[in-house]
Design a protein around this motif. Structure first.
Motif, short mmCIF file in Angstrom:
data_model
loop_
_atom_site.label_atom_id
_atom_site.label_comp_id
_atom_site.label_asym_id
_atom_site.label_seq_id
_atom_site.Cartn_x
_atom_site.Cartn_y
_atom_site.Cartn_z
N GLY A 134 -1.44 0.96 -1.41
CA GLY A 134 -1.78 -0.41 -1.75
C GLY A 134 -2.25 -0.56 -3.18
N PRO A 135 -2.54 -1.81 -3.58
CA PRO A 135 -2.97 -2.09 -4.96
C PRO A 135 -4.21 -1.32 -5.37
N GLU A 136 -5.20 -1.18 -4.47
CA GLU A 136 -6.42 -0.46 -4.83
C GLU A 136 -6.15 1.00 -5.14
N GLU A 137 -5.26 1.62 -4.35
CA GLU A 137 -4.94 3.03 -4.60
C GLU A 137 -4.15 3.18 -5.90
N ARG A 138 -3.25 2.24 -6.19
CA ARG A 138 -2.49 2.33 -7.44
C ARG A 138 -3.38 2.06 -8.65
N GLN A 139 -4.44 1.29 -8.44
CA GLN A 139 -5.38 1.02 -9.52
C GLN A 139 -5.99 2.31 -10.05
N GLU A 140 -6.25 3.26 -9.13
CA GLU A 140 -6.85 4.52 -9.52
C GLU A 140 -5.95 5.29 -10.48
N ALA A 141 -4.65 5.09 -10.37
CA ALA A 141 -3.72 5.76 -11.28
C ALA A 141 -3.49 4.94 -12.55
N ASP A 142 -3.33 3.63 -12.39
CA ASP A 142 -2.99 2.78 -13.53
C ASP A 142 -4.11 2.66 -14.55
N ILE A 143 -5.36 2.77 -14.11
CA ILE A 143 -6.48 2.60 -15.03
C ILE A 143 -6.41 3.60 -16.18
N TRP A 144 -5.82 4.79 -15.95
CA TRP A 144 -5.78 5.82 -16.98
C TRP A 144 -4.74 5.52 -18.05
N ARG A 145 -3.87 4.56 -17.81
CA ARG A 145 -2.87 4.18 -18.82
C ARG A 145 -3.34 2.98 -19.64
N ARG A 146 -4.07 2.07 -19.01
CA ARG A 146 -4.38 0.82 -19.70
C ARG A 146 -5.86 0.66 -20.06
N GLY A 147 -6.73 1.58 -19.59
CA GLY A 147 -8.15 1.42 -19.76
C GLY A 147 -8.64 1.66 -21.19
N LEU A 148 -9.75 0.99 -21.54
CA LEU A 148 -10.42 1.19 -22.82
C LEU A 148 -11.48 2.27 -22.63
#
Length: 664
Positions: free
Chosen positions: A116-130
């Motif tokens: 789900g979105p919450e689980e994908r958030q854990e991966a995506d944050i490392w690409r777009r995070g400040l």
């Protein structure tokens, strides 16, 4: 949502810095920057100008969130954000992480196709995070420009591999800094040798709050107390965790409930050690290596007590006791619960609770009883709230509204749709004028059927535990061996019950009602009910038989869509009232059970039967011995040394494998 732009960052950061400086041990070697910060009593840096902030935003291509901008106007960066981030970025060092750590790939590898979105958030944050961490103990701090609230605040995520947990989310930068301030306090609260006492205005305020919370809890205001204790626990204040855990345990919560700082105190061990040990016993699977993990600092006597308590809990012999009038009520409640009177037992405890006295200044409520095999099943979350809401320990306040009883009364609950616990096929015997402990003499055959000596009750167990123990090591099973494992208790004024919630298949040709033998004695009545109207397998059936003084008075059996009856059946129990064309089995069952309860004034305690621990024993067989030429089966579960023994036999065959009841 809090207006983070109105927050007084300077006062907050100055207070943090001063407390940090005062907490440092004297003579400790520090970096030049830390030493400068200690002398200046300031963990920050010079404030960033609006121009400097705007330049950073132009470099990043995004306007930074409000709380981070306001922070930068007071300090352009920060030292020691909590215990594991040594330097936090200001305008110069903040940069897009862009999977610099490679963690996006690691998290994506562990994603399922249907993540789900919450689980994908854990991966995506490392690409777009400040990224905000500059120097840390392998701890990452990222702000997510895609996780934005209505005020424009970005959520902050922190993660460290050594914590073995998913990334932790903080609502915004202000929430993150407050959490890091609490982390600083929590770490400093556990002093090492040589460190100065960690005491300041914040700790003194929180300690006073803990004392007030305890008083509120004793008055019955446990919700307020819980919130105040949780806040103090976040700062690592001693007492807060141990007090808060007492509230959580009575609400039925066991995860991470250790009574920290209190369970190793000999004053409180009699109350707090049993529930801790019982939880260990429930999940340890006989691995006791972790038992002492939460008893660090305990003396040898207390550790020995813990292992002795563990042995008694596992054996089902632990017995909770208390002093004074409340202790007297405990004994009365245990005797009531022992025979299924769970609602009466609970009211006995609650009525005596105002007389209960704590063992010391950090004791909120009686707790040892939850580990008692008889009293423990009384606890539900609703009852826990009632107990916590009751003034006690010399405090006064408004008594709470009593919680509803767990037993609906009567027998009709047995006909309720099965929620996973209520039996769909069951049988029971009700005996008038006999105490529960007398039932084995009336219903057992004297040889015990492999379960004790047949004349005494077994220890209190759940029905599931009792069945598992009965079957352990058993190798032979006969189709004519139908000895019921029954739980016993009181069934109302003057009545006792023996209940079997998992009976064998019903065979009308061979069934022999135990009513007559159970009623032996002057004017004693016995009632037998066996219902399979909602059985998952086979044709529906229902049997009722009533005997007095050792002789059957009347009986009927509904099976194969017909009724066979004997004797003069009272009008209230006339089977023609319940069975007819198109009769719904569940409704007929409910009506029959209501009629039986009304005719004899009996009931069965649902909570004790389904969730409690009752005495058990094994009855004599409910089927007659086989007749000449009748075929029956004996199943022998064999080991490697055994020869095959599964066979069909007749009454003329060698009978050594059968139960031997009247068939030789």
């Amino acid at each position: 949502m809090t207006d983070t732009t109105a927050f007084d960052w300077r006062s907050f950061l100055l207070n943090w810095s001063g407390e940090w400086a005062d907490s440092l041990p004297g003579g400790e070697t520090r970096s030049e920057g830390d030493e400068d910060a200690r002398r200046a009593r300031w963990l920050g840096f010079p404030p960033a100008s609006e121009e400097r902030i705007a330049a950073a935003e132009e470099r990043l291509g995004r306007r930074m969130p409000p709380s981070y901008r306001e922070f930068l106007k007071v300090s352009d960066g920060w030292r020691h954000a909590g215990g594991f981030v040594w330097l936090l970025a200001g305008t110069e060092d903040a940069h897009w992480h862009d999977n610099e750590s490679g963690l996006a790939d690691m998290f994506e590898e562990h994603l399922d196709e249907d993540a789900g979105p919450e689980e994908r958030q854990e991966a995506d944050i490392w690409r777009r995070g400040l990224q905000l961490d500059v120097e840390s103990d392998i701890t990452h701090v990222l702000m997510d420009p895609e996780d934005v609230d209505e005020n424009g605040e970005w959520a902050v995520y922190t993660w460290a591999s050594w914590r073995a947990a998913p990334p932790e989310r903080h609502a915004d930068f202000l929430a993150f800094m407050r959490d890091m301030y609490r982390e600083f306090h929590s770490l400093r609260a556990h002093r090492r040798d040589g460190e100065p006492e960690f005491a300041n205005d914040t700790t003194r305020k929180l300690d006073a709050q803990v004392a007030q919370a305890r008083s509120a809890a004793l008055r019955g205001d446990w919700e307020r107390a819980g919130k105040e204790l949780d806040e103090a626990k976040g700062y690592g204040r001693p007492r807060a965790a141990g007090l808060g855990d007492q509230i959580r345990r009575l609400l039925g919560q066991t995860y991470m409930v250790y009574f920290e700082g209190l369970v190793t105190d000999p004053r409180y061990a009699p109350e707090l050690l049993p529930p801790l040990v019982a939880e260990h016993a429930a999940h340890s699977y006989r691995d006791d290596s972790t038992l002492t993990f939460h008893l660090r600092g305990a003396g040898e006597d207390l550790v020995s007590l813990a292992y002795a308590t563990l042995e008694r809990v596992r054996a089902g012999t632990y017995r909770y006791t208390a002093a004074g009038p409340f202790g007297t009520a405990v004994e009365r409640a245990r005797e009531l619960a022992r025979w299924g009177g769970t609602d009466e037992a609970w009211r006995t405890l609650i009525d005596a609770l105002p007389l209960w006295e704590p063992l010391g200044p950090d004791h909120l409520a009686p707790l040892g009883w939850v580990a008692d095999p008889v009293l423990g099943p009384l606890l539900t979350p609703e009852r826990g709230r009632e107990l916590l809401s009751t003034p006690r320990g010399g405090r006064t306040g408004e008594a709470p509204r009593p919680t509803a009883g767990l037993d609906p009364g009567g027998l009709a609950w047995l006909a309720e749709p099965d929620p996973g616990d209520n039996p769909t096929s069951y049988r029971f015997v009700l005996v008038e004028g006999a105490a529960p402990e007398e039932l084995p003499e009336r219903l057992a055959d004297g040889n015990g059927g492999g379960d004790g000596d047949g004349t005494v009750l077994n220890e209190r167990l759940t029905l599931w535990e009792a069945r598992r123990r009965l079957l352990h090591g058993r190798r032979e099973f006969s189709s004519y061996d139908d000895r019921a494992l029954v739980a016993v208790g009181r069934a109302g004024s003057g009545w006792s019950f023996a209940f079997d919630g998992d009976p064998a298949a019903f065979d009308r040709r061979r069934f022999v009602s135990p009513a007559a033998s159970a009623s032996a004695g002057s004017d004693t009545r016995a009632v037998v009910v066996w219902s399979g109207l909602r059985a998952r397998h086979g044709e529906p059936f229902f049997h009722l038989s009533v005997a007095r003084g050792g002789a059957e008075q009347y009986a009927f059996t509904y099976a194969d869509e017909e009724v066979r009856s004997r004797g003069r059946i009272p009008q209230a129990l006339d089977p023609s009232r319940f069975f007819g064309d198109g009769e719904d089995g569940a409704e007929a069952e409910r009506s029959l059970l209501e009629a039986v309860a009304g005719e004899f004034g009996v009931r069965l305690p649902r909570h004790a039967i389904v969730n409690g621990r009752l005495h058990t024993f094994t009855t004599r067989s409910w089927t007659r011995p086989p007749g000449d030429g009748e075929t029956y089966a004996v199943i022998h579960l064999r080991g490697e040394a055994d020869r095959p023994a599964d066979d069909d036999r007749t009454a003329d065959d060698d009978r050594t494998a059968d139960d031997g009841q009247g068939s030789r």
